[in-house]
Design a protein around this motif. Structure first.
Motif, mmCIF file in Angstrom:
data_model
loop_
_atom_site.group_PDB
_atom_site.id
_atom_site.type_symbol
_atom_site.label_atom_id
_atom_site.label_comp_id
_atom_site.label_asym_id
_atom_site.label_seq_id
_atom_site.Cartn_x
_atom_site.Cartn_y
_atom_site.Cartn_z
ATOM 1 N N VAL A 97 45.431 27.557 68.380
ATOM 2 C CA VAL A 97 44.618 28.597 67.741
ATOM 3 C C VAL A 97 45.378 29.095 66.523
ATOM 4 C CG1 VAL A 97 43.542 30.866 67.991
ATOM 5 C CG2 VAL A 97 43.632 29.313 69.955
ATOM 6 N N VAL A 98 44.729 29.079 65.379
ATOM 7 C CA VAL A 98 45.342 29.666 64.187
ATOM 8 C C VAL A 98 44.454 30.819 63.731
ATOM 9 C CG1 VAL A 98 46.568 27.591 63.447
ATOM 10 C CG2 VAL A 98 44.252 27.971 62.661
ATOM 11 N N CYS A 99 45.063 31.897 63.322
ATOM 12 C CA CYS A 99 44.301 33.083 62.911
ATOM 13 C C CYS A 99 44.906 33.667 61.647
ATOM 14 C CB CYS A 99 44.321 34.117 64.048
ATOM 15 S SG CYS A 99 43.359 35.599 63.651
ATOM 16 N N ASP A 100 44.035 33.953 60.699
ATOM 17 C CA ASP A 100 44.478 34.520 59.422
ATOM 18 C C ASP A 100 43.676 35.782 59.131
ATOM 19 O OD1 ASP A 100 45.868 34.703 57.032
ATOM 20 O OD2 ASP A 100 44.537 33.358 55.943
ATOM 21 N N GLY A 101 43.429 36.568 60.168
ATOM 22 C CA GLY A 101 42.590 37.754 60.023
ATOM 23 C C GLY A 101 43.193 38.772 59.075
ATOM 24 N N ALA A 102 42.381 39.232 58.169
ATOM 25 C CA ALA A 102 42.798 40.268 57.232
ATOM 26 C C ALA A 102 41.558 41.054 56.829
ATOM 27 C CB ALA A 102 43.452 39.643 55.997
ATOM 28 N N PRO A 103 41.684 42.356 56.690
ATOM 29 C CA PRO A 103 40.521 43.146 56.294
ATOM 30 C C PRO A 103 40.178 42.917 54.826
ATOM 31 C CG PRO A 103 42.467 44.526 56.379
ATOM 32 C CD PRO A 103 42.891 43.173 56.871
ATOM 33 N N ASP A 104 38.922 43.142 54.475
ATOM 34 C CA ASP A 104 38.546 43.127 53.065
ATOM 35 C C ASP A 104 39.235 44.317 52.396
ATOM 36 O OD1 ASP A 104 36.911 40.906 53.286
ATOM 37 O OD2 ASP A 104 35.159 42.113 53.816
ATOM 38 N N VAL A 105 39.825 44.082 51.249
ATOM 39 C CA VAL A 105 40.543 45.161 50.562
ATOM 40 C C VAL A 105 39.871 45.501 49.242
ATOM 41 C CG1 VAL A 105 42.768 44.678 51.624
ATOM 42 C CG2 VAL A 105 42.116 43.453 49.536
ATOM 43 N N THR A 106 40.129 46.745 48.801
ATOM 44 C CA THR A 106 39.566 47.177 47.523
ATOM 45 C C THR A 106 40.535 46.887 46.383
ATOM 46 O OG1 THR A 106 40.562 49.379 47.626
ATOM 47 C CG2 THR A 106 38.414 49.093 48.694
ATOM 48 N N GLY A 107 41.835 46.728 46.721
ATOM 49 C CA GLY A 107 42.856 46.574 45.693
ATOM 50 C C GLY A 107 43.534 47.905 45.362
ATOM 51 N N LEU A 108 42.921 49.009 45.824
ATOM 52 C CA LEU A 108 43.547 50.336 45.638
ATOM 53 C C LEU A 108 44.416 50.572 46.874
ATOM 54 C CD1 LEU A 108 40.322 52.203 44.439
ATOM 55 C CD2 LEU A 108 42.203 51.369 43.006
ATOM 56 N N HIS A 109 45.735 50.409 46.737
ATOM 57 C CA HIS A 109 46.614 50.348 47.896
ATOM 58 C C HIS A 109 46.565 51.600 48.773
ATOM 59 C CE1 HIS A 109 47.908 46.571 46.420
ATOM 60 N NE2 HIS A 109 48.544 47.053 45.363
ATOM 61 N N ASP A 110 46.544 52.784 48.145
ATOM 62 C CA ASP A 110 46.490 54.015 48.951
ATOM 63 C C ASP A 110 45.208 54.050 49.779
ATOM 64 O OD1 ASP A 110 48.901 54.821 47.975
ATOM 65 O OD2 ASP A 110 48.071 56.181 46.462
ATOM 66 N N MET A 111 44.105 53.681 49.136
ATOM 67 C CA MET A 111 42.809 53.651 49.826
ATOM 68 C C MET A 111 42.811 52.600 50.938
ATOM 69 S SD MET A 111 39.570 54.685 49.828
ATOM 70 C CE MET A 111 38.949 55.137 48.198
ATOM 71 N N ASP A 112 43.311 51.387 50.641
ATOM 72 C CA ASP A 112 43.305 50.303 51.627
ATOM 73 C C ASP A 112 44.160 50.650 52.845
ATOM 74 O OD1 ASP A 112 41.600 48.674 50.181
ATOM 75 O OD2 ASP A 112 43.234 47.777 49.041
ATOM 76 N N GLU A 113 45.331 51.252 52.612
ATOM 77 C CA GLU A 113 46.184 51.633 53.745
ATOM 78 C C GLU A 113 45.483 52.681 54.598
ATOM 79 O OE1 GLU A 113 50.079 52.773 52.441
ATOM 80 O OE2 GLU A 113 50.383 50.840 51.431
ATOM 81 N N TYR A 114 44.812 53.617 53.944
ATOM 82 C CA TYR A 114 44.101 54.664 54.681
ATOM 83 C C TYR A 114 42.976 54.051 55.526
ATOM 84 C CZ TYR A 114 41.168 58.680 55.710
ATOM 85 O OH TYR A 114 40.416 59.614 56.363
ATOM 86 N N ILE A 115 42.204 53.147 54.899
ATOM 87 C CA ILE A 115 41.064 52.523 55.598
ATOM 88 C C ILE A 115 41.573 51.692 56.770
ATOM 89 C CG2 ILE A 115 39.200 50.816 55.407
ATOM 90 C CD1 ILE A 115 38.861 51.753 52.478
#
Ligand SMILES: C[S@@+](CC[C@H](N)C(=O)[O-])C[C@H]1O[C@@H](n2cnc3c(N)ncnc32)[C@H](O)[C@@H]1O
Length: 95
Positions: A77-95
């Motif tokens: 099993v290989v998994c590369d799960g990552a959330p969709d990001v906005t590119g705004l790091h403060d916002m992405d970390e919060y989300i």
């Protein structure tokens, strides 16, 4: 898991189907290849890969994957799960 747009799946398909062809040529019995790629996003078809659109955190998706293996288990099993990001790091970390 989390396979879109599909580059890892392309690599796995080429590697495993090529190996399968060699196994057929040498008469080995482990030539069966099943590759299932799952993602929330739709994926363009990839030769040698079954694509499944779904959320990996849902039971119905897990059951859909298991159905492809007919009751057997996957070897890898290989998994590369990552959330969709906005590119705004403060916002992405919060989300
Ligand atoms: C970095 S990309 C994967 C790229 C992939 N390894 C490739 O080779 O093309 C991360 C993926 O994780 C997927 N993803 C995130 N959460 C998910 C979930 N709960 N269920 C299924 N896919 C998910 C996203 O839709 C995204 O396509």
């Amino acid at each position: 898991m989390c396979a879109a747009p599909g580059s890892w799946s392309q690599v796995l398909s080429r590697a495993l189907w090529a190996r399968s062809g060699q196994a057929e040529a040498t008469g080995e019995q482990d030539a069966e290849v099943k590759i299932v790629a799952v993602d929330l996003q739709p994926m363009a078809p990839i030769p040698g890969v079954s694509c499944l659109q779904g959320d990996i955190t849902l039971r119905e998706t897990a059951e859909g994957i298991a159905n492809h293996f007919g009751g057997g288990k996957a070897d890898l099993v290989v998994c590369d799960g990552a959330p969709d990001v906005t590119g705004l790091h403060d916002m992405d970390e919060y989300i």
